[in-house]
Design an enzyme around this catalytic site. Structure first.
Site, PDB file in Angstrom:
ATOM      1  N   CYS A 110      -5.712  -2.620   2.873  1.00 20.60           N
ATOM      2  CA  CYS A 110      -5.348  -2.532   4.288  1.00 20.60           C
ATOM      3  C   CYS A 110      -6.533  -2.714   5.226  1.00 20.60           C
ATOM      4  CB  CYS A 110      -4.605  -1.235   4.553  1.00 20.60           C
ATOM      5  SG  CYS A 110      -3.565  -1.296   6.039  1.00 20.60           S
ATOM      6  N   GLU A 115       0.828  -1.204   0.000  1.00 22.10           N
ATOM      7  CA  GLU A 115       0.000   0.000   0.000  1.00 22.10           C
ATOM      8  C   GLU A 115       0.867   1.261   0.000  1.00 22.10           C
ATOM      9  OE1 GLU A 115      -3.605   1.920   2.747  1.00 22.10           O
ATOM     10  OE2 GLU A 115      -2.126   0.577   3.642  1.00 22.10           O
ATOM     11  N   LYS A 168     -10.495   2.676  -1.358  1.00 22.60           N
ATOM     12  CA  LYS A 168     -10.574   2.071  -0.033  1.00 22.60           C
ATOM     13  C   LYS A 168     -11.867   2.461   0.678  1.00 22.60           C
ATOM     14  CE  LYS A 168      -7.567   1.610   4.060  1.00 22.60           C
ATOM     15  NZ  LYS A 168      -6.221   1.987   4.552  1.00 22.60           N
TER      16      LYS A 168
END
Length: 298
Positions: free
Chosen positions: A153, A43, A116
């Site tokens: 993540c 990431e 995200k």
């Protein structure tokens, strides 16, 4: 038999974007030489994990997808090596800033983006300051080699994310991440918890999972994070078939027979036996109150 070879990588960070792109390219080439067709980088690999502190000047790191140097660079590399590359970037779109993955197919084309969905906020991980919650919804991309789902993540802690991608046909799940120590409490080590959560996603969905983390210690003022490394590849049963250490740069490679895995998934019946009529609680915040539908939302 439909074999696909995947790779997870991990590397140390740094503030020099060009150096990090070159470092990442070296890992991609190494993975490709080992036969990898879909290669995962960590990431926000273009620079240090800048979210430890809330600094207005760091907001200027964001770029549009088309202007991003990593996307421009790795589009050419993907075409040259005929590999699929999910590229993590800090995206600017209008007045919003997103934590985004761009999916570059093996011909160098951009298959689209995922933003995200789950944005954390805590000591050393002040992501709500930097990122607008993603608006793409969970997505699956049909690459040259496989249908893949990509979370980012904090997304990896939510079973709904993995299940949604599996329901949409993902044959492989990828998670670029940046996770390490907690600046406010050095006694916390969540590395095992982090791995086991994702292994559960692989097992519950009978779908292999690939996770890439960063390594090294990054300091921002009075805060410091030592990233766990421990990138890994889990098979469809959730077992780790490849795992990196905590401190060394790594390229992990593994081959999966996607047709055989699909047959195993059907045989287990975990999707056949789902009771969606009983799952309404999942769409509530408090376990009781249904949330109103937002007009025009995803």
């Amino acid at each position: 038999m439909r074999n696909v070879t995947v790779a997870a990588t991990q590397m140390i960070g740094g503030w020099d974007v060009d150096q990090n792109i070159q470092r990442a390219e070296r890992l991609v080439r190494d993975a490709a030489e080992k036969g990898a067709q879909i290669i995962l980088l960590q990431e926000l690999f273009e620079r240090n994990y800048f979210c430890q502190k809330q600094k207005p000047e760091y907001l200027d790191f964001a770029t549009s997808v088309d202007e991003n140097p990593a996307v421009q660079h790795f589009s050419k590399i993907a075409k040259e090596l005929q590999v699929v590359l999910p590229i993590s970037i800090y995206e600017r779109s209008g007045h919003c800033l997103y934590n985004t993955v761009v999916i570059i197919d093996a011909d160098g084309s951009n298959l689209g983006i995922y933003r995200k969905s789950h944005i954390p906020d805590g000591p050393g991980y002040s992501e709500k300051y930097y990122f607008t919650p993603g608006d793409t919804g969970f997505k699956v991309f049909e690459t040259q080699y496989a249908k893949i789902g990509v979370g980012i993540c904090w997304d990896q802690w939510f079973p709904e994310c993995a299940r949604s991608m599996a329901l949409m046909g993902a044959e492989l799940l990828f998670y670029p991440t940046a996770i390490g120590s907690e600046p406010h409490d050095a006694t916390i080590d969540s590395s095992g918890h982090w791995q086991r959560t994702q292994q559960g996603h692989a097992a519950a969905n009978v779908t292999p999972l690939i996770a890439s983390n960063r390594i090294g210690t990054e300091t921002e003022g009075d805060y410091s994070i030592t990233f766990y490394g421990c990138s890994f590849i889990a098979d469809e049963s959730g077992a780790k078939v490849q795992e990196a250490g905590r401190t060394e740069e790594a390229v992990l490679v593994h081959t999966f027979d996607l047709d055989a895995i699909a047959a195993t998934r059907r045989a287990w019946g975990v999707f056949r036996d789902r009771r969606i009529d009983l799952y309404g609680t999942v769409s509530t915040k408090d376990g009781a109150t249904k949330q109103p539908k937002v007009q025009g939302g995803n």
